[in-house]
Design an enzyme around this catalytic site. Structure first.
Site, short mmCIF file in Angstrom:
data_model
loop_
_atom_site.label_atom_id
_atom_site.label_comp_id
_atom_site.label_asym_id
_atom_site.label_seq_id
_atom_site.Cartn_x
_atom_site.Cartn_y
_atom_site.Cartn_z
N CYS A 1 -26.27 95.70 63.03
CA CYS A 1 -26.11 95.95 64.25
C CYS A 1 -26.58 94.80 65.27
O CYS A 1 -27.61 93.93 64.66
CB CYS A 1 -26.89 97.10 64.72
SG CYS A 1 -25.94 98.58 64.42
N GLU B 1 -28.68 94.73 67.62
CA GLU B 1 -30.23 94.88 67.78
C GLU B 1 -30.91 94.13 66.72
O GLU B 1 -32.07 93.84 66.73
CB GLU B 1 -30.69 96.32 68.01
CG GLU B 1 -29.94 97.02 69.16
CD GLU B 1 -28.65 97.65 69.01
OE1 GLU B 1 -27.93 97.30 68.14
OE2 GLU B 1 -28.18 98.55 69.68
N GLU C 1 -20.16 92.49 61.15
CA GLU C 1 -19.55 93.31 60.25
C GLU C 1 -19.15 92.80 58.98
O GLU C 1 -19.18 91.63 58.77
CB GLU C 1 -18.26 94.07 60.89
CG GLU C 1 -18.87 94.64 62.16
CD GLU C 1 -17.69 95.59 63.04
OE1 GLU C 1 -16.42 95.51 62.44
OE2 GLU C 1 -18.09 96.53 63.69
#
Ligand code: THU
Length: 132
Positions: free
Chosen positions: A50, A52, A41
């Protein structure tokens, strides 16, 4: 190490001071190698990435492009579902029949699904053809 163990390990490294929601993703490629990523973040919220996306980036940077198995682990009492953008990112390198297992660090609950179930009607390269 299993794919889940690798995802749990990288989950511990997630940087999620704003949402407090850590995610870890592990992807196995056709050659048998495994790449992992966690969410990172940022104080400028939209700049966060993210788990992924991190795993996909690590795979591509290593010269691999064919995903055959995916495991995503997150916090919470139930396994969480990957966001829409990540489904599309995974679909770039994984066929619809690839098994996606969702797990949680809280317990052994797992949801096994297919990428085609997570992203029916994916946008694909054949749709890039222009209508003129
Ligand atoms: N997150 C992921 O890493 N993957 C997903 O598929 C869903 C959401 C992250 C983004 C953000 O850091 C946190 O989870 C809460 O949305």
């Amino acid at each position: 190490m299993t794919l889940r163990e690798i995802a749990v390990k990288v989950h511990a490294h997630a940087y999620a001071p704003y949402s407090q929601f850590k995610v870890g993703a592990a992807i196995r490629t056709r050659s048998g190698r495994v790449f992992s990523g966690c969410n990172v973040e940022n104080v400028a919220y939209p700049e966060g990435t993210c788990a992924e996306a991190g795993a996909v980036a690590a795979m591509v940077a290593a010269g691999e492009r064919e995903v055959v198995e995916i495991y995503i682990v997150s916090d919470g009492p139930k396994p969480a579902s990957p966001c829409g953008g990540c489904r599309q990112k995974l679909a770039e390198f994984a066929r619809g029949e690839v098994v996606v297992t969702l797990g949680t660090t809280h317990n052994s609950a797992e949801v096994r699904t297919l990428l085609s179930e997570l992203l029916p009607g994916a946008f694909t390269s054949d749709q890039l053809e222009k209508n003129d």
